[in-house]
Design a protein around this motif. Structure first.
Motif, PDB file in Angstrom:
ATOM      1  N   TYR A   1      35.823  33.255  53.582  1.00  0.00           N
ATOM      2  CA  TYR A   1      36.644  34.350  54.111  1.00  0.00           C
ATOM      3  C   TYR A   1      37.097  35.268  52.977  1.00  0.00           C
ATOM      4  CZ  TYR A   1      36.818  31.062  58.006  1.00  0.00           C
ATOM      5  OH  TYR A   1      36.481  30.191  59.005  1.00  0.00           O
ATOM      6  N   LEU A   2      36.128  35.777  52.231  1.00  0.00           N
ATOM      7  CA  LEU A   2      36.431  36.623  51.078  1.00  0.00           C
ATOM      8  C   LEU A   2      37.247  37.847  51.473  1.00  0.00           C
ATOM      9  CD1 LEU A   2      36.059  37.285  48.078  1.00  0.00           C
ATOM     10  CD2 LEU A   2      33.864  38.346  48.664  1.00  0.00           C
ATOM     11  N   HIS A   3      37.035  38.340  52.700  1.00  0.00           N
ATOM     12  CA  HIS A   3      37.758  39.542  53.117  1.00  0.00           C
ATOM     13  C   HIS A   3      39.269  39.325  53.102  1.00  0.00           C
ATOM     14  CE1 HIS A   3      37.843  37.416  57.000  1.00  0.00           C
ATOM     15  NE2 HIS A   3      38.797  38.251  57.377  1.00  0.00           N
ATOM     16  N   VAL A   4      39.713  38.086  53.338  1.00  0.00           N
ATOM     17  CA  VAL A   4      41.149  37.796  53.323  1.00  0.00           C
ATOM     18  C   VAL A   4      41.693  37.966  51.905  1.00  0.00           C
ATOM     19  CG1 VAL A   4      42.912  36.036  53.753  1.00  0.00           C
ATOM     20  CG2 VAL A   4      40.919  36.215  55.264  1.00  0.00           C
ATOM     21  N   PHE A   5      40.977  37.438  50.936  1.00  0.00           N
ATOM     22  CA  PHE A   5      41.381  37.561  49.531  1.00  0.00           C
ATOM     23  C   PHE A   5      41.414  39.025  49.100  1.00  0.00           C
ATOM     24  CE2 PHE A   5      40.015  38.016  45.102  1.00  0.00           C
ATOM     25  CZ  PHE A   5      40.987  37.289  44.435  1.00  0.00           C
ATOM     26  N   LEU A   6      40.364  39.775  49.450  1.00  0.00           N
ATOM     27  CA  LEU A   6      40.286  41.175  49.031  1.00  0.00           C
ATOM     28  C   LEU A   6      41.368  42.019  49.692  1.00  0.00           C
ATOM     29  CD1 LEU A   6      36.400  41.694  49.065  1.00  0.00           C
ATOM     30  CD2 LEU A   6      37.876  41.167  47.119  1.00  0.00           C
ATOM     31  N   GLU A   7      41.631  41.761  50.968  1.00  0.00           N
ATOM     32  CA  GLU A   7      42.687  42.508  51.661  1.00  0.00           C
ATOM     33  C   GLU A   7      44.055  42.235  51.042  1.00  0.00           C
ATOM     34  OE1 GLU A   7      42.345  41.243  55.684  1.00  0.00           O
ATOM     35  OE2 GLU A   7      40.474  42.344  56.057  1.00  0.00           O
ATOM     36  N   MET A   8      44.276  40.991  50.637  1.00  0.00           N
ATOM     37  CA  MET A   8      45.589  40.610  50.125  1.00  0.00           C
ATOM     38  C   MET A   8      45.854  41.201  48.742  1.00  0.00           C
ATOM     39  SD  MET A   8      48.351  39.202  50.897  1.00  0.00           S
ATOM     40  CE  MET A   8      47.618  38.843  52.500  1.00  0.00           C
TER      41      MET A   8
ATOM     42  N   GLN B   1      44.053  43.854  47.186  1.00  0.00           N
ATOM     43  CA  GLN B   1      43.420  45.134  46.875  1.00  0.00           C
ATOM     44  C   GLN B   1      44.326  46.055  46.057  1.00  0.00           C
ATOM     45  OE1 GLN B   1      42.415  47.225  50.468  1.00  0.00           O
ATOM     46  NE2 GLN B   1      44.311  46.673  51.509  1.00  0.00           N
ATOM     47  N   GLY B   2      45.639  45.924  46.222  1.00  0.00           N
ATOM     48  CA  GLY B   2      46.555  46.757  45.455  1.00  0.00           C
ATOM     49  C   GLY B   2      46.712  46.325  44.013  1.00  0.00           C
TER      50      GLY B   2
ATOM     51  N   ILE C   1      38.005  48.148  43.940  1.00  0.00           N
ATOM     52  CA  ILE C   1      37.154  47.002  44.252  1.00  0.00           C
ATOM     53  C   ILE C   1      35.764  47.528  44.585  1.00  0.00           C
ATOM     54  CG2 ILE C   1      36.744  45.077  45.827  1.00  0.00           C
ATOM     55  CD1 ILE C   1      39.753  44.824  46.193  1.00  0.00           C
ATOM     56  N   ASP C   2      34.768  47.119  43.796  1.00  0.00           N
ATOM     57  CA  ASP C   2      33.391  47.589  43.978  1.00  0.00           C
ATOM     58  C   ASP C   2      32.500  46.443  44.429  1.00  0.00           C
ATOM     59  OD1 ASP C   2      33.851  50.210  43.216  1.00  0.00           O
ATOM     60  OD2 ASP C   2      33.533  49.781  41.090  1.00  0.00           O
ATOM     61  N   ARG C   3      31.846  46.608  45.572  1.00  0.00           N
ATOM     62  CA  ARG C   3      30.798  45.671  45.987  1.00  0.00           C
ATOM     63  C   ARG C   3      29.491  46.199  45.412  1.00  0.00           C
ATOM     64  NH1 ARG C   3      31.820  42.015  50.056  1.00  0.00           N
ATOM     65  NH2 ARG C   3      33.877  42.130  51.025  1.00  0.00           N
ATOM     66  N   VAL C   4      28.982  45.536  44.389  1.00  0.00           N
ATOM     67  CA  VAL C   4      27.884  46.116  43.620  1.00  0.00           C
ATOM     68  C   VAL C   4      26.530  45.479  43.890  1.00  0.00           C
ATOM     69  CG1 VAL C   4      29.341  46.955  41.765  1.00  0.00           C
ATOM     70  CG2 VAL C   4      28.505  44.610  41.675  1.00  0.00           C
ATOM     71  N   ALA C   5      26.490  44.286  44.479  1.00  0.00           N
ATOM     72  CA  ALA C   5      25.196  43.630  44.719  1.00  0.00           C
ATOM     73  C   ALA C   5      25.382  42.542  45.762  1.00  0.00           C
ATOM     74  CB  ALA C   5      24.636  43.053  43.412  1.00  0.00           C
ATOM     75  N   GLY C   6      24.332  41.753  45.960  1.00  0.00           N
ATOM     76  CA  GLY C   6      24.347  40.752  47.017  1.00  0.00           C
ATOM     77  C   GLY C   6      24.802  39.381  46.595  1.00  0.00           C
ATOM     78  N   GLY C   7      25.270  39.235  45.345  1.00  0.00           N
ATOM     79  CA  GLY C   7      25.748  37.934  44.899  1.00  0.00           C
ATOM     80  C   GLY C   7      27.135  37.636  45.441  1.00  0.00           C
ATOM     81  N   SER C   8      27.797  36.638  44.848  1.00  0.00           N
ATOM     82  CA  SER C   8      29.104  36.217  45.361  1.00  0.00           C
ATOM     83  C   SER C   8      30.176  36.192  44.281  1.00  0.00           C
ATOM     84  CB  SER C   8      28.978  34.819  45.986  1.00  0.00           C
ATOM     85  OG  SER C   8      28.362  33.920  45.076  1.00  0.00           O
ATOM     86  N   SER C   9      29.858  36.679  43.076  1.00  0.00           N
ATOM     87  CA  SER C   9      30.792  36.585  41.959  1.00  0.00           C
ATOM     88  C   SER C   9      31.943  37.572  42.093  1.00  0.00           C
ATOM     89  CB  SER C   9      30.047  36.851  40.645  1.00  0.00           C
ATOM     90  OG  SER C   9      29.490  38.160  40.649  1.00  0.00           O
TER      91      SER C   9
ATOM     92  N   ASP D   1      38.440  46.058  33.018  1.00  0.00           N
ATOM     93  CA  ASP D   1      39.273  47.249  32.881  1.00  0.00           C
ATOM     94  C   ASP D   1      40.012  47.581  34.180  1.00  0.00           C
ATOM     95  OD1 ASP D   1      40.361  49.332  31.428  1.00  0.00           O
ATOM     96  OD2 ASP D   1      38.750  50.736  31.937  1.00  0.00           O
ATOM     97  N   GLY D   2      40.563  46.541  34.803  1.00  0.00           N
ATOM     98  CA  GLY D   2      41.361  46.741  36.002  1.00  0.00           C
ATOM     99  C   GLY D   2      40.571  46.851  37.291  1.00  0.00           C
ATOM    100  N   ARG D   3      39.248  46.821  37.210  1.00  0.00           N
ATOM    101  CA  ARG D   3      38.407  46.928  38.411  1.00  0.00           C
ATOM    102  C   ARG D   3      37.810  45.560  38.748  1.00  0.00           C
ATOM    103  NH1 ARG D   3      34.305  51.810  37.355  1.00  0.00           N
ATOM    104  NH2 ARG D   3      33.766  51.368  39.531  1.00  0.00           N
ATOM    105  N   LEU D   4      37.707  45.289  40.042  1.00  0.00           N
ATOM    106  CA  LEU D   4      37.109  44.038  40.514  1.00  0.00           C
ATOM    107  C   LEU D   4      35.704  44.335  41.025  1.00  0.00           C
ATOM    108  CD1 LEU D   4      37.345  41.015  41.265  1.00  0.00           C
ATOM    109  CD2 LEU D   4      38.257  41.741  43.486  1.00  0.00           C
ATOM    110  N   PHE D   5      34.718  43.680  40.417  1.00  0.00           N
ATOM    111  CA  PHE D   5      33.322  43.848  40.822  1.00  0.00           C
ATOM    112  C   PHE D   5      32.897  42.619  41.630  1.00  0.00           C
ATOM    113  CE2 PHE D   5      33.881  46.382  37.027  1.00  0.00           C
ATOM    114  CZ  PHE D   5      33.262  47.584  37.369  1.00  0.00           C
ATOM    115  N   VAL D   6      32.420  42.860  42.836  1.00  0.00           N
ATOM    116  CA  VAL D   6      32.053  41.773  43.745  1.00  0.00           C
ATOM    117  C   VAL D   6      30.533  41.693  43.855  1.00  0.00           C
ATOM    118  CG1 VAL D   6      32.289  40.841  46.074  1.00  0.00           C
ATOM    119  CG2 VAL D   6      34.167  42.158  45.065  1.00  0.00           C
ATOM    120  N   GLY D   7      29.978  40.518  43.524  1.00  0.00           N
ATOM    121  CA  GLY D   7      28.587  40.253  43.859  1.00  0.00           C
ATOM    122  C   GLY D   7      27.536  40.580  42.830  1.00  0.00           C
TER     123      GLY D   7
END
Length: 688
Positions: free
Chosen positions: A632-639, A641-642, A647-655, A660-666
């Protein structure tokens, strides 16, 4: 346990090597046609004097030296008649389409591992997945220059069984339509045989490939009647491989539905499929080739059978890509599963997802993709909701490619009809707005539907009960595992409340809740994953994480089955805060730590800070936990996001990587991947 290995025959001459004067053998002849499924055939052996050699045209056979020493063989034998006809058809179509001299022969393979979810692929075929990542996807790796891989993240099964998924892929029609037309016909009645053969001619992908100048092969290791009920016994291909599995059943007890891994003679069943496919592709060098291979390795719940085959799949793909490297032929390999399989937590949404979300991977030579400009469309489609009918249309699209470029307005393309709307993944983008209904996906297995957002101020007694039980359980663990002096936790408020309903035949469907709560005078945020239902489920103990699990069950006996007629179950409690594992494990100080005991223990699921260069599987292991993909990654990201600039979804992975303050997903795999950022977030599960 490895299979017993006996060298009972020479693989080249097929001479029997028993240390006896005679042997029992079975050698097929014209009275033993290849018949798919559980055909009523018994294979009778005969005693032969040694030395003895099988005919060189024999594809399979059985040898028994004595009561305990016995084996089988399966080898590909070139069908010269079919080869000659295919060469003539290939030449004729090239002339008809005025194909240029730079056209290359094409190999198309549809390889299906039955009952394997996407998660199961990563859990149980990790060597194979690592091979794809490290040797194909990674820049400047062994095969990255010649091949490209596409991982379809939106693959959703139509239903949770094979026929519902394979008939649309093989025939372009629904199982319901196929069954309606079959009526009361029988695959074992001679009078009905014409019906099944005629339908193959009209609808099947293999016969379409045959008409387009391809050698064709069909291999399914089933000895039970299931898919055969829709396809028939005889398959109209140049090479049908069906009888070897019945030999395995008769002499070695092979069963494609068995829980234990099956040996047929000196090898696991899946190896016969891999070896035969390799020989088939090599023996028809320079010709167009199509193969449909279906392996039932994963027909059990533990994943053990699949994990045993991991090294063999990895080696197979290495040999395959090596053989097509610098080869004057193109390759398009669809590696996929029809559906997943339940694990223990069958009532949960996660359990449904295991069944509903199979994997779909496409491997192709880059020259094929680049020469037709397929890359952008394929890449886009990896992130859209994939339909089984898309596979059917894509396969038929591929049958034309050795001769001409095909577009959405081409007559060849428009003649490919499917019962539900579909696209060729090569030339047409899947609509963004596609729904499960559009793709004929049963609403009970549709995983793309989002949770409904509920009012967090709800006074629903079931929800409040879940919260009370969870906090009470946490408090008891804190006192037991940390200190009797720990201050108790008190519920503050519900920060997020979400609901997903299962669609069932029961009057009251199961309700799956996501409950995010805060604690008074604490920074801790907890996520409770729970199910409430008054539906009837077969009695089972689906407790995967017993540490927080709480059930209220009312048993009801109906016939030979025991049912749960009421179930309230908390599946897990996750701490959504990102923590430093070393701080959690620091010694407890009564004066300073009694008000923050909730920070001194790990929960079912945990988010941990880690250095970017470390693998999360090592980080989790350091604290006696296991790494897994975020639940349920969406729960973590919603909580949170501020908390991040972006928050960038950059690929199909799960990392989850922070830079520099940005969260890269996948960007890479959560557990085994190594990123290039300073910090990362690991997702660790406690499995005790």
């Amino acid at each position: 346990m490895p299979c017993k290995t006996y060298k009972l025959f020479d693989p080249v001459s097929l001479k029997i090597l028993c240390n006896t004067s005679s042997a029992e053998v079975f050698e097929p002849n014209s009275k033993h046609p290849q018949l798919f499924g559980n055909s009523p055939i018994n294979y009778t052996t005969s005693q032969v004097s040694l030395p003895f050699m099988f005919k060189t045209t024999t594809e399979y056979g059985y040898i028994q030296c004595n009561d305990t020493i016995k084996d089988v063989f399966l080898k590909h034998v070139t069908n010269e008649y079919a080869k000659s006809n295919t060469e003539k058809m290939y030449s004729k179509l090239k002339n008809n389409y005025k194909t240029g001299s730079d056209s290359k022969p094409l190999t198309v393979v549809l390889f299906v591992i039955d009952s394997t979810s996407r998660k199961s692929l990563f859990r149980n075929l990790n060597k194979t997945v690592n091979f794809f990542n490290e040797e194909v996807v990674k820049d400047n790796s062994t095969f990255s220059e010649e091949f490209v891989l596409y991982d379809f993240l939106g693959s959703n099964a139509i239903r949770d069984f094979t026929r519902a998924n394979m008939i649309p892929m093989l025939y372009g029609i629904s199982l319901e339509t196929a069954k309606m037309k079959e009526k009361k016909k029988s695959i074992d009645k001679e009078v009905d045989k014409h019906f099944y053969l005629k339908r193959q001619i009209e609808r099947s992908v293999w016969y379409y490939f045959k008409k387009k100048g391809f050698m064709t092969m069909f291999m399914n290791d089933a000895v039970s009647d299931y898919l055969s009920e829709d396809l028939g016994r005889e398959i109209l291909v140049d090479h049908q491989v069906s009888n070897i599995w019945k030999i395995g059943k008769q002499f070695f007890g092979y069963d494609d539905m068995a829980e234990a891994h099956s040996c047929i003679g000196s090898s696991y069943a899946h190896n016969y499929s891999l070896d035969y496919l390799t020989e088939y592709l090599n023996d028809y060098k320079g010709l167009n080739k199509f193969a449909y291979v279906h392996v039932n390795t994963a027909h059990e719940n533990t994943g053990m059978q699949l994990s045993i085959s991991d090294r063999d799949y990895r080696n197979f793909f290495h040999k395959l890509l090596s053989s097509y490297t610098h080869k004057d032929e193109n390759l398009f390999f669809i590696f996929m599963s029809d559906h997943g399989r339940y694990r223990k937590e069958y009532v949960t949404l996660e359990g449904y997802a295991e069944k509903a979300l199979p994997f779909t991977i496409i491997l192709s030579t880059k020259t094929l993709i680049s020469s037709h400009n397929f890359h952008q469309t394929l890449s886009t489609n990896t992130k859209r909701l994939l339909s089984r009918y898309d596979i059917y249309k894509t396969l038929k699209n591929l049958a034309i490619l050795p001769y001409t470029t095909i577009t959405t307005t081409s007559l060849n393309y428009q003649e490919i009809n499917t019962e539900f709307p579909s696209v060729s993944l090569l030339i047409e983008e899947i609509p963004k707005q596609r729904t499960c209904s559009d793709a004929s996906i049963d609403e009970n297995f549709c995983m793309s539907d989002k949770f409904s957002i509920l009012n967090p101020s709800s006074n629903n007694s079931t929800i409040l009960s879940f919260i009370q039980i969870s906090i009470s359980k946490i408090n008891s663990i804190l006192i037991k595992e940390i200190s009797q002096y720990c201050n108790p936790l008190f519920f503050n408020d519900i920060k997020s409340l979400q609901l997903k309903k299962y669609v069932t035949k029961n009057e009251i469907p199961p309700l799956h809740y996501i409950i995010v709560i805060s604690i008074k005078d604490s920074k801790s945020i907890f996520f409770i994953d729970a199910t409430h239902s008054e539906a009837k489920f077969l009695k089972n103990d689906p407790e995967l994480f017993k540490r927080f699990t709480k059930s209220k069950e009312k048993l009801e006996r109906i016939g030979n089955n025991t049912y749960l007629s009421t179930i309230n179950k908390i599946w897990s409690v996750t701490k959504l805060n990102i923590v430093d594992g070393d701080n959690v494990k620091k010694n407890f100080d009564i004066e300073n730590d009694k008000g923050k005991c909730d920070e001194k223990v790990f929960y079912n699921y945990n988010y941990l800070w880690a250095d970017g260069y470390e693998k999360c599987e090592n980080v989790c292991g350091r604290y006696e936990m296991e790494c897994t993909d975020p639940k349920y990654l969406h729960v973590f990201l919603e909580m949170w996001q501020g908390e991040f600039e972006k928050i960038d979804r950059v690929a199909g992975g799960s990392s989850l990587e922070v830079d520099d303050g940005r969260l890269f997903v996948g960007r890479v795999d959560m557990c085994s991947g190594i990123g290039d950022t300073i910090k990362k977030i690991c997702y660790c599960v406690m499995v005790r």
